[in-house]
Design a protein around this motif. Structure first.
Motif, mmCIF file in Angstrom:
data_model
loop_
_atom_site.group_PDB
_atom_site.id
_atom_site.type_symbol
_atom_site.label_atom_id
_atom_site.label_comp_id
_atom_site.label_asym_id
_atom_site.label_seq_id
_atom_site.Cartn_x
_atom_site.Cartn_y
_atom_site.Cartn_z
ATOM 1 N N TYR A 34 -10.342 0.474 -12.254
ATOM 2 C CA TYR A 34 -9.262 1.332 -11.573
ATOM 3 C C TYR A 34 -7.668 0.218 -11.714
ATOM 4 N N SER A 35 -6.484 1.915 -12.044
ATOM 5 C CA SER A 35 -5.304 1.399 -10.665
ATOM 6 C C SER A 35 -4.205 2.111 -11.175
ATOM 7 N N HIS A 36 -3.879 3.103 -9.487
ATOM 8 C CA HIS A 36 -3.492 3.956 -10.035
ATOM 9 C C HIS A 36 -1.907 3.862 -9.500
ATOM 10 N N HIS A 37 -0.740 4.250 -9.573
ATOM 11 C CA HIS A 37 0.850 4.546 -8.966
ATOM 12 C C HIS A 37 0.898 5.686 -8.034
ATOM 13 N N ASN A 38 2.019 5.614 -7.452
ATOM 14 C CA ASN A 38 2.370 7.110 -6.506
ATOM 15 C C ASN A 38 3.946 6.681 -6.743
ATOM 16 N N ASN A 39 4.509 7.730 -7.659
ATOM 17 C CA ASN A 39 5.701 7.468 -7.171
ATOM 18 C C ASN A 39 6.348 8.927 -6.762
ATOM 19 N N ALA A 40 6.800 9.772 -5.210
ATOM 20 C CA ALA A 40 6.795 10.730 -5.288
ATOM 21 C C ALA A 40 7.364 10.512 -4.500
ATOM 22 N N TRP A 41 7.945 11.481 -4.215
ATOM 23 C CA TRP A 41 9.631 12.240 -3.108
ATOM 24 C C TRP A 41 9.170 12.545 -2.031
ATOM 25 N N SER A 42 9.496 12.413 -0.960
ATOM 26 C CA SER A 42 9.142 13.015 0.914
ATOM 27 C C SER A 42 10.514 13.182 1.114
ATOM 28 N N GLY A 43 11.000 13.533 1.559
ATOM 29 C CA GLY A 43 12.140 13.624 2.696
ATOM 30 C C GLY A 43 11.926 14.724 4.220
ATOM 31 N N TYR A 81 14.291 21.496 5.467
ATOM 32 C CA TYR A 81 12.914 21.868 4.378
ATOM 33 C C TYR A 81 12.621 20.305 4.966
ATOM 34 N N ILE A 82 11.438 20.636 4.478
ATOM 35 C CA ILE A 82 10.405 18.735 4.846
ATOM 36 C C ILE A 82 9.453 19.047 3.981
ATOM 37 N N ARG A 83 9.588 17.967 2.688
ATOM 38 C CA ARG A 83 8.641 17.717 1.979
ATOM 39 C C ARG A 83 7.886 16.646 2.722
ATOM 40 N N SER A 84 6.695 16.331 2.977
ATOM 41 C CA SER A 84 6.088 15.386 3.531
ATOM 42 C C SER A 84 5.610 14.159 2.336
ATOM 43 N N GLN A 85 5.087 13.191 3.017
ATOM 44 C CA GLN A 85 5.076 11.691 2.092
ATOM 45 C C GLN A 85 3.191 11.946 1.258
ATOM 46 N N ARG A 86 3.737 11.689 0.667
ATOM 47 C CA ARG A 86 2.285 10.864 -0.586
ATOM 48 C C ARG A 86 2.067 9.917 -0.071
ATOM 49 N N ASP A 87 0.871 9.733 0.314
ATOM 50 C CA ASP A 87 0.202 8.548 0.697
ATOM 51 C C ASP A 87 -0.748 8.279 -0.197
ATOM 52 N N LEU A 88 -0.982 7.263 -1.313
ATOM 53 C CA LEU A 88 -1.504 6.497 -1.894
ATOM 54 C C LEU A 88 -2.942 5.244 -0.902
ATOM 55 N N TRP A 89 -4.425 5.811 -1.087
ATOM 56 C CA TRP A 89 -5.797 4.537 -0.774
ATOM 57 C C TRP A 89 -6.389 4.696 -1.140
ATOM 58 N N GLY A 90 -6.556 3.858 -2.421
ATOM 59 C CA GLY A 90 -7.516 3.664 -3.000
ATOM 60 C C GLY A 90 -7.704 4.764 -4.223
ATOM 61 N N GLU A 91 -8.313 5.763 -4.317
ATOM 62 C CA GLU A 91 -8.438 6.954 -5.659
ATOM 63 C C GLU A 91 -8.139 7.892 -5.463
ATOM 64 N N LYS A 92 -6.850 8.055 -4.291
ATOM 65 C CA LYS A 92 -6.913 8.774 -3.513
ATOM 66 C C LYS A 92 -5.116 9.900 -3.152
ATOM 67 N N SER A 141 0.804 -0.930 0.041
ATOM 68 C CA SER A 141 0.436 0.169 0.493
ATOM 69 C C SER A 141 0.379 1.062 -0.189
ATOM 70 N N GLY A 142 0.122 2.664 -0.496
ATOM 71 C CA GLY A 142 1.376 3.485 -0.602
ATOM 72 C C GLY A 142 1.598 3.819 -2.226
ATOM 73 N N LYS A 143 2.247 1.955 -3.020
ATOM 74 C CA LYS A 143 3.177 3.064 -3.758
ATOM 75 C C LYS A 143 2.005 2.085 -4.722
ATOM 76 N N CYS A 144 1.213 1.636 -5.656
ATOM 77 C CA CYS A 144 -0.266 1.196 -6.469
ATOM 78 C C CYS A 144 -1.016 0.529 -5.553
ATOM 79 N N MET A 145 -2.013 0.923 -6.248
ATOM 80 C CA MET A 145 -3.109 0.805 -5.768
ATOM 81 C C MET A 145 -3.724 -0.061 -7.261
ATOM 82 N N ARG A 146 -5.215 -1.046 -6.476
ATOM 83 C CA ARG A 146 -5.632 -1.608 -8.446
ATOM 84 C C ARG A 146 -7.198 -1.869 -7.453
ATOM 85 N N GLY A 147 -8.096 -1.254 -8.102
ATOM 86 C CA GLY A 147 -9.651 -1.607 -7.605
ATOM 87 C C GLY A 147 -10.355 -2.090 -9.541
ATOM 88 N N ALA A 148 -11.628 -2.079 -8.965
ATOM 89 C CA ALA A 148 -12.741 -2.687 -10.095
ATOM 90 C C ALA A 148 -12.439 -1.159 -10.884
#
Length: 143
Positions: free
Chosen positions: A15-24, A41-52, A6-13
C-alpha cells in the motif's frame, strides 16, 4: 515504513496512501457601541497513520454580546452550519470502513454575567515625586 513525513504520506507492504486535507481555525469579531458579534469555525486536522485517517472535532459558533457597566449579556448558537463530526476512515483494500460521530446539534444559549472586582485595586496617586532634603512631601495629585 516510509522515510516521508508522517501524516502526509504512508507506505507499507502492498500500500501507498497520501493525505491532502485542509484544517484550520477562523475567527472574526466585530465591535460597535458595546456590542460584540463574533464567530468561529474550526476544522480539525486529518492525521494519516498507517492505513487509517482520523480526525477530531469540527465545530462552529456564532455569538452576540453586549457590555454595560460591569454586566455582560450574550446569546449565541453552537453548530449553526453543519453537523458536529469526529471520526476515522480505514483505507485498507481488505477492510475499508468509515466511523463517524455526527450529531445534528444546533444548541442555542443565553448568558448573563457580572464582573466582580476582586483583589487589589488601583488607588489615587499618592506617590512622593522628586523629593529633596527641603521638601516635606510632594504628590502627583498636588502638582
Amino acid at each position: 515504513m516510509s522515510d516521508l513525513p508522517s501524516g502526509k504520506c504512508m507506505r507499507g507492504a502492498c500500500y501507498s496512501h497520501h493525505n491532502n486535507a485542509w484544517s484550520g481555525n477562523v475567527s472574526i469579531q466585530l465591535m460597535h457601541w458595546g456590542f460584540i458579534l463574533s464567530g468561529q469555525y474550526i476544522r480539525s486536522q486529518r492525521d494519516l497513520w498507517g492505513e487509517k485517517i482520523s480526525w477530531g472535532e469540527d465545530l462552529n459558533i456564532i455569538d452576540l454580546s453586549y457590555n454595560w457597566k460591569s454586566w455582560q449579556f450574550s446569546a449565541g448558537i453552537i453548530m449553526p452550519f453543519g453537523k458536529y463530526d469526529q471520526g476515522s476512515m480505514s483505507l485498507s483494500k481488505w477492510n475499508s470502513n468509515e466511523q463517524h460521530m455526527r450529531i445534528d446539534m444546533r444548541i442555542p444559549y443565553l448568558s448573563i454575567s457580572y464582573n466582580l472586582q476582586w483583589g487589589r485595586q488601583k488607588r489615587g496617586a499618592q506617590k512622593i515625586i522628586d523629593a529633596n532634603a527641603n521638601t516635606d512631601r510632594s504628590t502627583a495629585g498636588g502638582r
